[in-house]
Enzyme design. Sequence first.
Site, PDB file in Angstrom:
ATOM      1  N   LYS A   1      19.822 -11.164  14.780  1.00  0.00           N
ATOM      2  CA  LYS A   1      19.657  -9.783  14.327  1.00  0.00           C
ATOM      3  C   LYS A   1      20.821  -8.949  14.862  1.00  0.00           C
ATOM      4  O   LYS A   1      20.789  -8.396  15.953  1.00  0.00           O
ATOM      5  CB  LYS A   1      18.326  -9.212  14.818  1.00  0.00           C
ATOM      6  CG  LYS A   1      17.939  -7.909  14.123  1.00  0.00           C
ATOM      7  CD  LYS A   1      17.671  -8.120  12.656  1.00  0.00           C
ATOM      8  CE  LYS A   1      17.275  -6.853  11.948  1.00  0.00           C
ATOM      9  NZ  LYS A   1      17.061  -7.054  10.499  1.00  0.00           N
TER      10      LYS A   1
ATOM     11  N   SER B   1      15.756  -7.986   5.413  1.00  0.00           N
ATOM     12  CA  SER B   1      15.001  -7.286   6.444  1.00  0.00           C
ATOM     13  C   SER B   1      13.841  -6.517   5.802  1.00  0.00           C
ATOM     14  O   SER B   1      12.939  -7.125   5.238  1.00  0.00           O
ATOM     15  CB  SER B   1      15.925  -6.375   7.254  1.00  0.00           C
ATOM     16  OG  SER B   1      15.391  -6.164   8.550  1.00  0.00           O
TER      17      SER B   1
END
Length: 629
Positions: A208, A409
């Site tokens: 991430k 996401s």
Amino acid sequence: MSSATSTSVFSSLGRGVRGAWRLLDAIRRTLLNLLLLALLGLLGWWLLKPGAPALQDKTALVLNIAGTLVEQRESGSVRDQLLGEARGDDKAQTRLRDVLAALDAAAKDKQISHALLMLDGLKGGGLPALREVALAIERFKATGKPVYAWGAEFDQRQYFLAAHASEVWLHPMGNVFVEGYGRQRSYYKDLFDKVGITAHVIRAGQYKNAAETYSASGPSPQTLEAEGLVFGTLWASYTGAIEKARQQPAGSVVAAINSLPASLQAVQGNTARWALDRQWVDALKTRDEMRSLLIDKGAKDKADKTFRQVSLGAYLGRIKPRSDGNAVGVVVAQGGISDGRAGPGRIGGLSTAELIRQAREDDKIKALVLRVDSPGGSAYGSELVRRELELTRQAGKPVVVSMGNLAASGGYWISMAADEVMADEATITGSIGVVGLLPTAEGAMDKLGVRTAGATTTWLVNAYDPKRPLDPRFKQLIQSVVDGTYQDFLALVAGARKSTPEKIHELAQGRVWAGKDALARGLVDRLGGLGDAIASARKLGKLDDDVRVAYIEAPPGRLQRLLQSLGVTQPLMGAEGAVPSGAWQALLASTGLLPPVAQTLAEDLGWLADISEQRKPFATAAHCLCEAP
């Protein structure tokens, strides 16, 4: 002064005031009457205006695609649009669905004999959107109608479409610039260390990297690994499509690039000749030569002294969408995701959820397609949208998700309540992870000699203050929120993909995937475009193949409806983007940086400033901070 004189003065003053008032009232009435006459004139013109003249035989459909290919236009205010036009802002947008509708309708239109791609104005669009247009071009050609492409030059996006034409013509002074995929980002840790700023990045998932540019001096190995695979998949998709369309052997595009600069020197730097020698184009034609050739291939428009033609915008005005009977509803989820309401071209948790609810409660909408083109955003806003899709399925209406350029996401989160999830092979998806970002500037305050102190009842009061160091207890608290949100994300995906959180975690951790690789890992159900998703929704809803498609969108304002009724279907310009202005841009401009560099830095640093100003420390983001290349 005598009483008589005083009375005379006030009497004169009163007469003057009354006269001025009567003059102002007369001016007001005149202006209102003129405005009323103008509106009545417009109404009369609209009621009496003749319809578009019938197309003649051998007409060319000119696809003059302008600006960025989008799923949905961003609509700014009329004032912003006019100001943008005056400034010369280049923010034009063309809806993908309009291009597809025009090509498919023209393929069946007996008056349209061929099409011309004029792509100089095409400035943006992801590979999945380009692939949709390329497929529509192939469907048009399959009817026996040729497609020609001409350009002063072709960049990588423009050439992808041009390569699918029957013939490609390039200006003799033009070039074809195909470079590949990749990106290099700016990293700000060293700058922040110098000025006394700390970007506290709190994340769940080693891949991430949404806020990595603020907390590191370069890309992590995980970033290079994930992005290397994605860009490699996209490049293989691009080159494979080009080589197939141009009937060239596999690997020829890369071989041509690798031959530079020697191969260009061999033709004395003539870029057009270089492209012709490699059969990337079929002929070198000036604009007037192109015009003469199309007159010969079609027919001459004697009035305009050019070839017989109809533009994309004019042709769209001839296509009358059906509005009767049952339908497959389409809701567009494009752009970043926020909690509340957002206008067209952006996703608001509340506003987009309301559109889905509207489709669910409409008896004529029998199935729903969610068209996603989003890098994510607010986790809470994402869940609002996903929940409405879940309720739609519970109501007995099938839901199909169609992923466009980007569904990463939060964009992937909202896709997890569907009967079927479809992606293009070049869609960027995944990025199943959560990030929090808490910038502080205690070092800068120290250098300036500024101190922050005061009385509080608990340690949580102003626990996050960008002017003070971050309390370790508060950082631990936010990490718990981020980890909890990540676990929720994993559970949602595991339930939707019929897997387990542990198995999804192996594919997640914030890693992005190309659609083709996501399919191989079970993150989507199959590959396909928007048309495939609509066909699937019809099948799941037990509907006929010709059931109409209805886009569920917020109704336009009164002024926009008036402009549309007068035939103004295109906005004057796209809405102002979320480009920061003010202090950052002024500061960066004063450094002497090149404008594009200053603009990029302003966007990055402005986003960081926005995070600080919002002061929502418990807000977590399911965002990849990425875009379709």
